[in-house]
Design a protein around this motif. Structure first.
Motif, short mmCIF file in Angstrom:
data_model
loop_
_atom_site.label_atom_id
_atom_site.label_comp_id
_atom_site.label_asym_id
_atom_site.label_seq_id
_atom_site.Cartn_x
_atom_site.Cartn_y
_atom_site.Cartn_z
N MET A 111 0.85 -1.20 0.00
CA MET A 111 0.00 0.00 0.00
C MET A 111 0.89 1.26 0.00
O MET A 111 1.86 1.31 0.76
CB MET A 111 -0.87 -0.02 1.27
CG MET A 111 -1.93 1.06 1.29
SD MET A 111 -2.76 1.21 2.88
CE MET A 111 -4.19 0.19 2.62
N TYR A 134 2.44 4.86 0.84
CA TYR A 134 2.51 5.60 2.11
C TYR A 134 1.36 6.59 2.24
O TYR A 134 0.82 6.80 3.31
CB TYR A 134 3.84 6.34 2.22
CG TYR A 134 5.01 5.42 2.42
CD1 TYR A 134 5.34 4.93 3.68
CD2 TYR A 134 5.78 5.00 1.33
CE1 TYR A 134 6.41 4.06 3.86
CE2 TYR A 134 6.85 4.14 1.49
CZ TYR A 134 7.16 3.67 2.76
OH TYR A 134 8.20 2.81 2.93
N HIS A 161 -1.65 6.42 1.21
CA HIS A 161 -2.89 5.76 1.63
C HIS A 161 -2.84 5.39 3.11
O HIS A 161 -3.85 5.43 3.80
CB HIS A 161 -3.16 4.52 0.77
CG HIS A 161 -3.61 4.85 -0.63
ND1 HIS A 161 -3.81 3.89 -1.60
CD2 HIS A 161 -3.91 6.04 -1.23
CE1 HIS A 161 -4.22 4.48 -2.73
NE2 HIS A 161 -4.27 5.78 -2.53
N LYS A 162 -1.64 5.03 3.58
CA LYS A 162 -1.51 4.69 5.00
C LYS A 162 -1.64 5.95 5.85
O LYS A 162 -2.23 5.95 6.91
CB LYS A 162 -0.14 4.05 5.28
CG LYS A 162 -0.09 2.59 4.91
CD LYS A 162 1.25 1.98 5.33
CE LYS A 162 1.81 1.19 4.17
NZ LYS A 162 3.25 1.09 4.14
N TRP A 163 -1.07 7.03 5.33
CA TRP A 163 -1.06 8.30 6.06
C TRP A 163 -2.47 8.85 6.21
O TRP A 163 -2.85 9.38 7.25
CB TRP A 163 -0.17 9.27 5.29
CG TRP A 163 -0.22 10.70 5.70
CD1 TRP A 163 0.25 11.24 6.87
CD2 TRP A 163 -0.77 11.79 4.95
NE1 TRP A 163 0.04 12.60 6.88
CE2 TRP A 163 -0.59 12.96 5.71
CE3 TRP A 163 -1.39 11.91 3.71
CZ2 TRP A 163 -1.00 14.22 5.28
CZ3 TRP A 163 -1.80 13.15 3.27
CH2 TRP A 163 -1.60 14.29 4.05
N SER A 164 -3.28 8.73 5.13
CA SER A 164 -4.64 9.23 5.18
C SER A 164 -5.58 8.22 4.52
O SER A 164 -5.77 8.22 3.30
CB SER A 164 -4.73 10.58 4.45
OG SER A 164 -6.06 11.01 4.44
N PRO A 165 -6.17 7.32 5.32
CA PRO A 165 -6.97 6.24 4.75
C PRO A 165 -8.11 6.73 3.86
O PRO A 165 -8.56 6.00 2.97
CB PRO A 165 -7.49 5.50 5.99
CG PRO A 165 -6.46 5.80 7.05
CD PRO A 165 -5.97 7.20 6.78
N VAL A 175 -7.62 6.21 0.13
CA VAL A 175 -7.63 4.88 -0.50
C VAL A 175 -8.72 4.82 -1.57
O VAL A 175 -8.52 4.33 -2.68
CB VAL A 175 -7.85 3.75 0.55
CG1 VAL A 175 -7.95 2.39 -0.12
CG2 VAL A 175 -6.72 3.76 1.57
N GLU A 215 4.81 11.03 -2.17
CA GLU A 215 4.95 9.62 -1.79
C GLU A 215 6.42 9.27 -1.52
O GLU A 215 6.75 8.61 -0.53
CB GLU A 215 4.39 8.76 -2.96
CG GLU A 215 4.60 7.26 -2.84
CD GLU A 215 3.72 6.60 -1.79
OE1 GLU A 215 2.75 7.23 -1.32
OE2 GLU A 215 4.03 5.45 -1.44
N GLU A 269 8.50 7.90 1.78
CA GLU A 269 9.40 6.73 1.71
C GLU A 269 10.75 7.08 2.34
O GLU A 269 11.32 6.29 3.09
CB GLU A 269 9.56 6.32 0.25
CG GLU A 269 10.35 5.06 0.04
CD GLU A 269 10.43 4.68 -1.44
OE1 GLU A 269 9.38 4.42 -2.07
OE2 GLU A 269 11.56 4.64 -1.97
N ALA A 279 10.49 7.17 6.05
CA ALA A 279 10.49 5.82 6.63
C ALA A 279 11.91 5.28 6.69
O ALA A 279 12.29 4.58 7.65
CB ALA A 279 9.59 4.89 5.81
#
Ligand code: PLP
Length: 327
Positions: free
Chosen positions: A1, A3, A5-9, A12, A173, A177, A180
């Motif tokens: 997935m 980043y 989308h993970k940061w702000s569901p 998605v 994005e 990355e 992270a």
């Protein structure tokens, strides 16, 4: 997935993404390029893309191609110089998704690199329109749009380099990355990130992404073309539009504090023309096993070398973003 989308569901559902490359792309130190106690690191985007090629262009296409499909468009109409990397990546990655590409091409100095790229463009199946100058491209735009409409559907029009607010999300994005990689201890937090700038999406996306990901890294955008306005105001505006797009699609965040600067000092005579500093940078980088292209990354590396020798990079290591992903 991704980043984002993970940061702000909420994104998605509202912001489709097609995976075209494998991340995270590698980071490593560049020991022989460090000067005056300045530590230099590389984020190597050169292998990003399905076939292991494409670099920064593919990061943008990951967000752009699903939008083209969602809007039911059959053709992308976009622009670039005769040797456009962006045009080639759009033509080939688009083709894999059943999307045709039409290119308006403006003149640039024709060296061997450009001639080879033109052959690849011809073989890509893209429709090539040699519009020669920016003004002629603008004058011919209505005809190009008509020519590449399918029925009542106009082509999906993208600015050169794919640097629309949506395309720039590719580097929001990437900034996540990088954050992270800092968090996992793979990379020290960079004080600066140096990146070549041809249409602005990479620099604008990184500046916005670092702010959203909570990194203090300052983006240094090294301008390599005189054909577009790429000053602080233009890049700030593009980053602002990408932020507005994220909000529109459901992400909530406070006003981002963008930390970046643009420099034109390493452009030389014109887009694509080498400078003594860019030629020297190609040689210097080889000592660290890094192959630069003459048009973009060599000029950005020339800036990095000069600025680090001048002591311009206080506040931590410098991250060089290798955006070139040759085919
Ligand atoms: C190798 C390379 N680096 C950098 C850039 C410029 O990035 P941007 O257009 O996002 O400023 C490009 C654009 O095509 C490129 O091909």
């Amino acid at each position: 997935m991704p980043y984002l989308h993970k940061w702000s569901p909420a994104l998605v559902r509202t912001l489709p993404h097609t995976r075209l490359g494998t991340g995270p792309t590698p980071v490593r130190p560049l020991p022989s390029l460090g000067q005056s106690g300045c530590e230099i690191w590389l984020k190597d985007e050169s292998g990003f893309g399905d076939g292991g090629w494409g670099g920064n262009k593919v990061r943008k296409l990951e967000w752009l191609l699903p939008d083209v499909k969602r809007r039911g468009r059959k053709t992308i109409l976009t622009f670039g110089g005769l040797g456009t990397n962006w045009g080639l990546a759009t033509a080939l990655y688009g083709r894999e998704q059943g999307i045709h590409t039409a290119l308006g091409l403006i003149d640039q100095p024709r060296d061997q690199h450009v001639e080879e790229q033109l052959k690849r463009l011809e073989a890509s199946g893209a429709s090539l329109h040699f519009t020669h100058t920016k003004n002629r491209t603008i004058a011919l735009a209505p005809w190009l749009i008509l020519r590449h409409s399918s029925g009542l559907r106009p082509p999906y029009i993208l600015p050169s380099g794919g640097s629309s607010p949506l395309g720039a999300l590719g580097y929001v994005e990437t900034a996540f990355e990088i954050a992270a990689q800092v968090e996992s201890g793979e990379l020290p937090e960079p004080g600066h990130a140096v990146v070549p700038t041809g249409s602005g999406g990479t620099a604008a996306g990184l500046a916005l992404g670092f702010a959203l990901a909570g990194l203090g890294t300052r983006v240094v955008g090294v301008i390599v073309t005189e054909h577009l306005r790429l000053d602080d105001e233009a890049i700030g505006k593009l980053a602002g539009k990408s932020a507005a797009l994220l909000r529109q699609r459901g992400a909530a965040f406070p006003e981002p504090d963008l930390n970046f600067e643009m420099t034109e000092e390493w452009l030389g005579e014109t887009y694509g023309a080498p400078t003594p500093e860019s030629e020297a940078a190609i040689e210097r980088a080889r000592a660290d096993g890094l192959e630069l292209d003459p048009v973009y990354t060599a000029k950005a590396m020339a800036a990095l070398i000069a600025k680090s020798a001048a002591g311009d990079f206080e506040g931590g290591p410098v991250l060089f973003i290798n955006t070139n992903g040759p085919r």
